[in-house]
Design an enzyme around this catalytic site. Structure first.
Site, PDB file in Angstrom:
ATOM      1  N   TYR A 154      35.855  41.055  34.563  1.00  0.00           N
ATOM      2  CA  TYR A 154      34.573  40.394  34.839  1.00  0.00           C
ATOM      3  C   TYR A 154      34.190  39.441  33.693  1.00  0.00           C
ATOM      4  O   TYR A 154      33.797  38.299  33.922  1.00  0.00           O
ATOM      5  CB  TYR A 154      33.511  41.470  35.040  1.00  0.00           C
ATOM      6  N   SER A 157      36.269  36.381  33.734  1.00  0.00           N
ATOM      7  CA  SER A 157      35.870  35.449  34.802  1.00  0.00           C
ATOM      8  C   SER A 157      34.619  34.670  34.406  1.00  0.00           C
ATOM      9  O   SER A 157      34.503  33.467  34.665  1.00  0.00           O
ATOM     10  CB  SER A 157      35.646  36.188  36.126  1.00  0.00           C
TER      11      SER A 157
HETATM   12  P1  NAP Z   1      25.238  41.333  44.668  1.00  0.00           P
HETATM   13  O1  NAP Z   1      23.906  41.893  44.977  1.00  0.00           O
HETATM   14  O2  NAP Z   1      26.441  42.205  44.771  1.00  0.00           O
HETATM   15  O3  NAP Z   1      25.435  40.003  45.550  1.00  0.00           O
HETATM   16  C1  NAP Z   1      26.620  39.285  45.531  1.00  0.00           C
HETATM   17  C2  NAP Z   1      26.685  38.415  46.762  1.00  0.00           C
HETATM   18  O4  NAP Z   1      27.951  37.705  46.746  1.00  0.00           O
HETATM   19  C3  NAP Z   1      26.644  39.236  48.051  1.00  0.00           C
HETATM   20  O5  NAP Z   1      25.840  38.595  49.009  1.00  0.00           O
HETATM   21  C4  NAP Z   1      28.097  39.274  48.460  1.00  0.00           C
HETATM   22  O6  NAP Z   1      28.328  39.406  49.852  1.00  0.00           O
HETATM   23  C5  NAP Z   1      28.563  37.892  48.011  1.00  0.00           C
HETATM   24  N1  NAP Z   1      30.019  37.851  47.917  1.00  0.00           N
HETATM   25  C6  NAP Z   1      30.829  38.747  47.279  1.00  0.00           C
HETATM   26  N2  NAP Z   1      32.106  38.409  47.449  1.00  0.00           N
HETATM   27  C7  NAP Z   1      32.118  37.287  48.202  1.00  0.00           C
HETATM   28  C8  NAP Z   1      33.147  36.478  48.719  1.00  0.00           C
HETATM   29  N3  NAP Z   1      34.431  36.746  48.502  1.00  0.00           N
HETATM   30  N4  NAP Z   1      32.819  35.388  49.464  1.00  0.00           N
HETATM   31  C9  NAP Z   1      31.522  35.119  49.715  1.00  0.00           C
HETATM   32  N5  NAP Z   1      30.491  35.839  49.254  1.00  0.00           N
HETATM   33  C10 NAP Z   1      30.787  36.935  48.513  1.00  0.00           C
HETATM   34  O7  NAP Z   1      25.304  40.765  43.183  1.00  0.00           O
HETATM   35  P2  NAP Z   1      24.195  40.051  42.258  1.00  0.00           P
HETATM   36  O8  NAP Z   1      23.815  41.012  41.215  1.00  0.00           O
HETATM   37  O9  NAP Z   1      23.164  39.391  43.078  1.00  0.00           O
HETATM   38  O10 NAP Z   1      25.122  38.962  41.571  1.00  0.00           O
HETATM   39  C11 NAP Z   1      25.067  37.568  41.867  1.00  0.00           C
HETATM   40  C12 NAP Z   1      25.754  36.820  40.751  1.00  0.00           C
HETATM   41  O11 NAP Z   1      25.075  37.086  39.520  1.00  0.00           O
HETATM   42  C13 NAP Z   1      27.199  37.255  40.531  1.00  0.00           C
HETATM   43  O12 NAP Z   1      28.002  36.139  40.205  1.00  0.00           O
HETATM   44  C14 NAP Z   1      27.097  38.185  39.348  1.00  0.00           C
HETATM   45  O13 NAP Z   1      28.298  38.261  38.632  1.00  0.00           O
HETATM   46  C15 NAP Z   1      25.994  37.515  38.558  1.00  0.00           C
HETATM   47  N6  NAP Z   1      25.340  38.394  37.589  1.00  0.00           N
HETATM   48  C16 NAP Z   1      24.684  39.517  37.998  1.00  0.00           C
HETATM   49  C17 NAP Z   1      24.080  40.329  37.035  1.00  0.00           C
HETATM   50  C18 NAP Z   1      23.332  41.581  37.395  1.00  0.00           C
HETATM   51  O14 NAP Z   1      22.945  42.323  36.475  1.00  0.00           O
HETATM   52  N7  NAP Z   1      23.089  41.871  38.664  1.00  0.00           N
HETATM   53  C19 NAP Z   1      24.157  39.988  35.683  1.00  0.00           C
HETATM   54  C20 NAP Z   1      24.840  38.846  35.309  1.00  0.00           C
HETATM   55  C21 NAP Z   1      25.421  38.042  36.280  1.00  0.00           C
HETATM   56  P3  NAP Z   1      28.367  40.850  50.558  1.00  0.00           P
HETATM   57  O15 NAP Z   1      26.969  41.290  50.646  1.00  0.00           O
HETATM   58  O16 NAP Z   1      28.975  40.584  51.904  1.00  0.00           O
HETATM   59  O17 NAP Z   1      29.244  41.710  49.705  1.00  0.00           O
END
Ligand code: NAP
Length: 246
Positions: A154, A157
């Site tokens: 992660y 990436s």
């Molecule tokens: P999340 O709730 O898991 O949401 C991720 C979204 O991406 C979901 O809608 C998921 O779809 C979609 N997705 C996953 N794989 C995909 C694919 N192959 N093609 C198309 N869509 C896909 O995560 P989040 O926390 O909101 O994270 C969003 C971004 O913020 C990510 O890049 C994550 O790395 C970054 N981030 C998050 C945090 C944190 O603490 N949450 C911190 C730093 C950075 P499904 O629902 O169908 O799985």
């Protein structure tokens, strides 16, 4: 703030992506979002779009599949007759110490989090350069800056995404296209709800502000970067961490 603009966002169904869709709609942009499924939010998005006289369109697509995603993005560019804002947000975690990490977990994370941003930015940045306007926002992570045990895949990436952001920013800056990233810390979404109570408490102790962030607190900064409020800002990585990793 974004009246007349059109935005494309990946992973808009839930979590941070969902809040970004809502924030962009509330500020006057029509939104196209790509995800594996429409999630539970599409009706809410549509209602909000209707209230503001805007469009919201869901397109199914796996961001890690180059040929599918290129076709979907090209379709959106044609349908929307132009995209002003791109947010590369879709991402996953597959955590584990490197000794136990499978090659599949490594590759899946790199494909979905980083390669997707290459496939999509390649098409959209070309389009923005021709129009001499655009803003690209990449959702990286503080872990891409400071590292984290159990997240070699992660953090690699997200560090890659930061490199992509800065290099692409240099390539397109003279054509009035801006490319920036945000590096969120610990934000309350499904991604982090996988952690147990003990892990959450340990993480929270590392945050100077003493609390986990809300998805909307990321969306607000994305709005700033997407809009003309940040018109002289490119190649930057804004940490949204409550002070963690400063
Ligand atoms: P999340 O709730 O898991 O949401 C991720 C979204 O991406 C979901 O809608 C998921 O779809 C979609 N997705 C996953 N794989 C995909 C694919 N192959 N093609 C198309 N869509 C896909 O995560 P989040 O926390 O909101 O994270 C969003 C971004 O913020 C990510 O890049 C994550 O790395 C970054 N981030 C998050 C945090 C944190 O603490 N949450 C911190 C730093 C950075 P499904 O629902 O169908 O799985």
């Amino acid at each position: 703030m974004l009246q007349g603009r059109k935005a494309l966002i990946t992973g808009g169904s839930r979590g941070i992506g969902r809040e970004i869709v809502l924030k962009l709609l509330r500020n006057g942009a029509s939104v196209y979002y790509i995800d594996l499924n429409p999630g539970d939010s599409l009706d809410e998005f549509k209602e909000l779009a209707e209230q503001h006289g805007l469009a919201v369109v869901y397109k199914e697509g796996n961001v890690a599949d180059e040929s599918t995603i290129t076709t979907v993005v090209e379709e959106i560019l044609a349908e929307a007759e132009g995209i002003d804002i791109l947010v590369n947000n879709a991402g996953i975690t597959r955590d584990g110490l490197i000794f136990r990490m499978s090659s599949k977990d490594w590759t899946d994370v790199l494909n979905i989090n980083l390669n997707s941003a290459f496939y999509i930015s390649k098409v959209v940045a070309h389009h923005m350069v021709k129009r001499r306007a655009g803003s690209i926002v990449n959702i990286a992570s503080i872990v891409g800056v400071i590292g984290n045990a159990g997240q070699t895949n992660y953090s690699a990436s997200k560090a890659g995404m930061i490199g992509l952001t800065k290099s692409l920013a240099r390539e397109v800056a003279a054509r009035n296209v801006r490319v920036n990233a945000v590096a969120p810390g610990f934000i309350d979404t499904v991604m982090t709800q996988k952690l147990n109570q003990e892990q959450r408490e340990a993480l929270t102790r590392q945050i100077p502000m003493g609390r986990i962030g809300e998805p909307e607190e990321v969306a607000k900064v994305v709005l700033f970067l997407a809009s003309d409020l940040s018109s002289y800002l490119t190649g930057q990585v804004i940490h949204i961490t409550g002070g963690m990793g400063m």
